[in-house]
Design an enzyme around this catalytic site. Sequence first.
Site, short mmCIF file in Angstrom:
data_model
loop_
_atom_site.label_atom_id
_atom_site.label_comp_id
_atom_site.label_asym_id
_atom_site.label_seq_id
_atom_site.Cartn_x
_atom_site.Cartn_y
_atom_site.Cartn_z
N HIS A 1 -10.76 8.97 -4.47
CA HIS A 1 -9.76 9.07 -5.01
C HIS A 1 -10.08 8.07 -6.78
O HIS A 1 -10.95 6.78 -6.56
CB HIS A 1 -8.62 9.10 -4.42
CG HIS A 1 -8.59 8.15 -3.84
ND1 HIS A 1 -8.07 6.62 -4.30
CD2 HIS A 1 -8.52 7.03 -2.62
CE1 HIS A 1 -8.24 6.08 -3.31
NE2 HIS A 1 -8.43 6.19 -2.46
N ASP B 1 -7.20 6.59 -7.55
CA ASP B 1 -6.05 5.79 -8.73
C ASP B 1 -5.90 4.56 -7.04
O ASP B 1 -7.20 5.08 -6.42
CB ASP B 1 -4.78 7.17 -8.45
CG ASP B 1 -4.86 7.12 -6.40
OD1 ASP B 1 -5.73 7.46 -6.33
OD2 ASP B 1 -3.33 6.88 -5.94
N ASP C 1 -11.20 0.05 -2.18
CA ASP C 1 -9.87 1.39 -2.20
C ASP C 1 -9.88 2.43 -2.82
O ASP C 1 -8.57 1.80 -3.58
CB ASP C 1 -8.91 1.13 -1.24
CG ASP C 1 -8.62 2.40 -1.11
OD1 ASP C 1 -8.90 3.45 -1.10
OD2 ASP C 1 -7.34 2.44 -0.40
N GLU D 1 -4.14 10.09 -4.60
CA GLU D 1 -4.61 10.00 -3.21
C GLU D 1 -3.41 8.96 -2.53
O GLU D 1 -2.60 9.18 -1.88
CB GLU D 1 -5.43 9.37 -3.16
CG GLU D 1 -5.96 9.66 -1.66
CD GLU D 1 -5.57 8.65 -1.06
OE1 GLU D 1 -6.03 9.16 0.77
OE2 GLU D 1 -5.08 7.66 -1.17
N GLU D 2 -2.91 7.90 -3.27
CA GLU D 2 -1.98 6.91 -2.84
C GLU D 2 -1.20 7.10 -2.92
O GLU D 2 0.16 6.59 -2.21
CB GLU D 2 -2.30 5.85 -3.01
CG GLU D 2 -4.05 4.75 -3.44
CD GLU D 2 -4.07 5.05 -1.98
OE1 GLU D 2 -2.88 4.32 -1.05
OE2 GLU D 2 -5.59 4.01 -2.33
N GLU E 1 -14.27 6.80 0.98
CA GLU E 1 -13.62 5.58 1.49
C GLU E 1 -13.97 4.44 2.11
O GLU E 1 -15.02 4.38 3.21
CB GLU E 1 -12.40 6.66 2.70
CG GLU E 1 -11.10 7.44 1.97
CD GLU E 1 -9.78 6.80 1.26
OE1 GLU E 1 -10.19 5.73 0.56
OE2 GLU E 1 -9.10 7.74 0.43
N HIS F 1 -5.83 -2.86 -0.02
CA HIS F 1 -4.16 -3.17 -0.08
C HIS F 1 -3.82 -4.52 -0.69
O HIS F 1 -2.84 -4.78 -0.04
CB HIS F 1 -3.74 -1.93 0.01
CG HIS F 1 -3.41 -0.82 0.42
ND1 HIS F 1 -2.91 0.33 1.20
CD2 HIS F 1 -4.38 0.03 -0.37
CE1 HIS F 1 -3.25 1.72 0.98
NE2 HIS F 1 -4.75 1.60 0.15
ZN LIG Z 1 -8.68 5.34 -0.31
#
Ligand SMILES: [Zn+2]
Length: 375
Positions: free
Chosen positions: A71, A73, A104, A136-137, A164, A348
């Site tokens: 992903h 985003d 990520d 995706e998030e 990932e 994150h």
């Molecule tokens: Zn991810």
Amino acid sequence: MDETQLTQSLIGFDTVSPPGNEEKCARYIRDFLKDLHVEGSSVEVYRFASGRANVVATFPGDSPGLMLAGHIDVVPPGDASAWSSPPFEGRVRDGKVYGRGAADMKGGVAAMLVAIASARRKKLKRSLSFVGTGGEEIGYDGLRVMIGAGKLEGLKARCGVVGEPTEMSPVRGHRGSLVTKVEFHGKPAHSSDPSLGVNSIEKAVMFVEALQALRKELAKAEDPDLGHAILTPTIIQGGTKSNVIPASCVLTMDGRTVPGIESRTILDGLTAVMESIRRKDRSFTADIEVLYETAPLSIGAKDEVVKLAEAITGSPSTIAAYATEAADYTKLGIPSIVLGPGSIKQAHIYDEFVAVSQLKAAVSAYGRFISTVCG
Ligand SMILES: [Zn+2]
């Protein structure tokens, strides 16, 4: 451009979800792949909302080969002043690239693109594809819009890798999730005479009690890798005033799914619980809404892609606690493992980073995937 520079470039695009704004990043990736000038390749940006986009590329072969996916985003950086360097700068310090999405998973995407670029002069026997998704998030919206519109029907691969962050150890399974909200409807009345109303909080209590049997039932099916499904009430909100019979009460539940006990099973179970209460109490009314849903992933330990990933990385495959789009690709008929540079512990957080050594290891592993699967 090497994998470190490309990771820095991708970090430079603010693709925070929500809202996403992945289109510029998707176009950048499209241009990168188009500039490889691989004969017969197709590279498309698939716009699914204003400023929102996925990118899909296919390099031809005589039969289905490998899909590399990730992903594009990222989650919000939070308080930018808490970062040691600006979150969208991609600064390199002490052998690490820092920035939102470094681990990520713009590092993983960059490593995939560099591995594809390195293979550009090889004549591939089997096809090679890349899918970069937005959103995706926030519930896989980019991927799901594409699947819903049939845009991935032409994507054929015998196996896939989702990059990932796994510190380059293959992940072959994870549970899915199902977050639901049930609203119980009542009838307001003065609480001095409750018989004039219908108390939605009492209906919610009846439901939570009746849920116990379903929760026990769900726990019976044990997946050898993933354990059993779980359904847990986590939020309850109802009522407006101490002297008013509450007209509405809302219960939120967190569910975790495994193969065999997926979202449909749980939703059917919840509906059955409601119907059984309603048969005894005609004043019971409630409706259920799915807030968030991801599928479980379970690739057999002896599956071709698992064996290959273990051989290439030298690491045994494991099970993860988080969910990924690999489950959705697997459902499309492309058994996909999760394997990428950086650690989920870095995802994150402030000062997210990916080690340059991890990026190099990823380029090498993806390159070996391409040469083994695509020939
Ligand atoms: Zn991810």
